[in-house]
Write an enzyme that holds these catalytic residues in place. Structure first.
Site, PDB file in Angstrom:
ATOM      1  N   LYS A 212       0.812  -1.325   0.152  1.00  0.00           N
ATOM      2  CA  LYS A 212      -0.027   0.014   0.018  1.00  0.00           C
ATOM      3  C   LYS A 212       0.837   1.251  -0.020  1.00  0.00           C
ATOM      4  O   LYS A 212       1.495   1.554   1.093  1.00  0.00           O
ATOM      5  CB  LYS A 212      -1.085   0.011   1.275  1.00  0.00           C
ATOM      6  CG  LYS A 212      -1.667   1.208   1.327  1.00  0.00           C
ATOM      7  CD  LYS A 212      -2.869   1.075   2.318  1.00  0.00           C
ATOM      8  CE  LYS A 212      -3.685   2.291   2.449  1.00  0.00           C
ATOM      9  NZ  LYS A 212      -4.690   2.135   3.578  1.00  0.00           N
ATOM     10  N   LYS A 265      -2.313  -1.834  -3.806  1.00  0.00           N
ATOM     11  CA  LYS A 265      -3.140  -0.737  -3.901  1.00  0.00           C
ATOM     12  C   LYS A 265      -2.312   0.346  -4.035  1.00  0.00           C
ATOM     13  O   LYS A 265      -1.210   0.650  -3.205  1.00  0.00           O
ATOM     14  CB  LYS A 265      -3.792  -0.498  -2.507  1.00  0.00           C
ATOM     15  CG  LYS A 265      -4.696   0.450  -2.242  1.00  0.00           C
ATOM     16  CD  LYS A 265      -5.439   0.553  -0.999  1.00  0.00           C
ATOM     17  CE  LYS A 265      -5.831   1.772  -0.518  1.00  0.00           C
ATOM     18  NZ  LYS A 265      -6.340   2.014   0.505  1.00  0.00           N
TER      19      LYS A 265
HETATM   20  C1  PBG Z   1      -7.808   3.109   5.280  1.00  0.00           C
HETATM   21  C2  PBG Z   1      -7.861   2.870   3.785  1.00  0.00           C
HETATM   22  C3  PBG Z   1      -7.823   3.971   2.801  1.00  0.00           C
HETATM   23  C4  PBG Z   1      -8.320   3.543   1.683  1.00  0.00           C
HETATM   24  C5  PBG Z   1      -8.676   2.186   2.046  1.00  0.00           C
HETATM   25  N1  PBG Z   1      -8.313   1.902   3.227  1.00  0.00           N
HETATM   26  C6  PBG Z   1      -7.376   5.420   3.160  1.00  0.00           C
HETATM   27  C7  PBG Z   1      -6.080   5.762   3.260  1.00  0.00           C
HETATM   28  O1  PBG Z   1      -5.268   4.754   3.506  1.00  0.00           O
HETATM   29  O2  PBG Z   1      -5.968   6.810   3.294  1.00  0.00           O
HETATM   30  C8  PBG Z   1      -8.413   4.071   0.326  1.00  0.00           C
HETATM   31  C9  PBG Z   1      -9.166   3.735  -0.469  1.00  0.00           C
HETATM   32  C10 PBG Z   1      -9.496   4.578  -1.778  1.00  0.00           C
HETATM   33  O3  PBG Z   1      -8.795   5.663  -1.974  1.00  0.00           O
HETATM   34  O4  PBG Z   1     -10.540   4.197  -2.569  1.00  0.00           O
HETATM   35  N2  PBG Z   1      -6.503   3.264   5.759  1.00  0.00           N
END
Ligand code: PBG
Length: 343
Positions: A212, A265
């Site tokens: 991520k 992601k």
């Molecule tokens: C929670 C989370 C996030 C997303 C998924 N889980 C936000 C972040 O990390 O700031 C992002 C999902 C998206 O942008 O569609 N931490």
């Protein structure tokens, strides 16, 4: 003096035959031929729809930054899950908006939370669809970071993983088939696995947000989930988008800690990592077409600059071509409908 030995005078034997170049276009001539040789197929059952839930009843409040997506209450979210199941969509991923926030993100692990209530309602309907929980604290903390803070204002890793483990157990108890830790804390998968097993949830699977990046493309989500950090940013725990080898290390660690599915992601900015994950690990690979990827297509389509349907099919198709077998996308319902039409 002009030369007369020009190719114009030679018989037309065909330059292709003479040089032997390949005739790729033979298989591109008709829809039927193109379908016959298509290498990747997206099926509705591979798609997962994110759903944002908050307390209340009968809610369906559109989210400005995510056209077509709304804040739902547990009852309307269960209706939505039923509609998605009817379309053949493979799963729902629940995010919660709490009634109140505090330093620890207490409501995340509250059995009466909106996410937990929604899982119980979906479960009660006996739908044929996987139920997945996003396991994070940033929507629930008053400072908007993904775990409790230490004295210096940084996220305290080890307290965070205790909170994430308690949250995962509460989500499993409510009926989540899969928990998906997204906080990027070290050891979060191992801590969650141990807690689930200890509480009798050995069959609850973990989809680890293993790779991520600290991406600019989460912008619309933070509006939708009310989870923008009140100070600083997430670069102290999410990965530098410049790093790919580090992503592979993170994924290997999550496999060793007991992840059942690896999630990459964001999606399009991470195609190389999806391909790398597919080549290196024999677990199911998921990818998240995140809010910013979706919002870009929506915004450009609204202006007539992109063909929405074609752009969504192409981008999700590219994520599958790269190696993802599961795609989380805000367009899951529309895509499922279009894919059925084509089939
Ligand atoms: C929670 C989370 C996030 C997303 C998924 N889980 C936000 C972040 O990390 O700031 C992002 C999902 C998206 O942008 O569609 N931490």
């Amino acid at each position: 003096m002009m030369t007369t030995a020009s190719t114009a005078d030679a018989p037309m034997i065909g330059i292709a035959a003479a040089t032997g170049f390949a005739r790729h276009r033979r298989l591109r001539r008709t829809d039927a031929l193109r379908e016959l040789v298509r290498e990747t197929h997206v099926r509705p059952s591979m798609l997962v729809a994110p759903i944002f839930v908050r307390h209340g009843t009968g809610l369906r409040e559109p989210i400005n930054a995510l056209p077509g997506v709304a804040h739902l209450s547990p009852d309307t979210a269960a209706d939505e899950a039923e509609t998605l199941a009817g379309l053949g969509v493979g799963g729902v991923l629940l995010f919660g908006l709490p009634e109140g926030k505090d330093g620890q993100g207490s409501e995340a692990s509250d059995d009466r939370g909106a996410v937990q209530e929604t899982f119980r309602r979906i479960r009660a309907r006996g739908l044929s669809l996987a139920t997945i929980a996003d396991t994070c604290l940033c929507e629930y903390t008053d400072h908007g970071h993904c775990g409790p803070l230490d004295q210096s204002g940084e996220v305290d890793n080890d307290r965070a993983i205790d909170r994430l483990a308690a949250t995962a157990v509460s989500q499993a108890r409510a009926g989540a088939d899969i928990v998906a830790p997204s906080a990027m804390m070290d050891g979060q998968v191992a801590a969650i696995r141990a807690a689930l097993d200890a509480e009798g949830f050995a069959t609850t699977a973990i989809m680890a947000y293993a790779s991520k990046h600290a991406s600019a493309f989460y912008g619309p989500f933070r509006e939708a989930a009310g989870s923008a950090p009140s100070f600083g940013n997430r670069r102290g725990y999410q990965m530098d988008p410049a790093n790919g080898r580090e992503a592979m290390r993170e994924m290997a660690a999550d496999v060793a800690e007991g992840a059942d599915i690896l999630l990459v992601k964001p999606g399009l900015p991470g195609l190389d990592l999806i391909a790398g994950a597919r080549a290196r690990f024999d677990l199911p690979i998921a990818a998240y077409q995140v809010s910013g990827e979706y919002a870009m297509i929506e915004a450009a389509s609204q202006r007539g600059w992109l063909d929405r349907r074609a752009a969504l099919l192409e981008s999700v198709g590219a994520i599958v071509r790269a190696g993802a077998g599961i795609v989380i996308t805000y367009a899951a319902a529309d895509l499922a409908g279009w894919l059925e039409e084509r089939a």
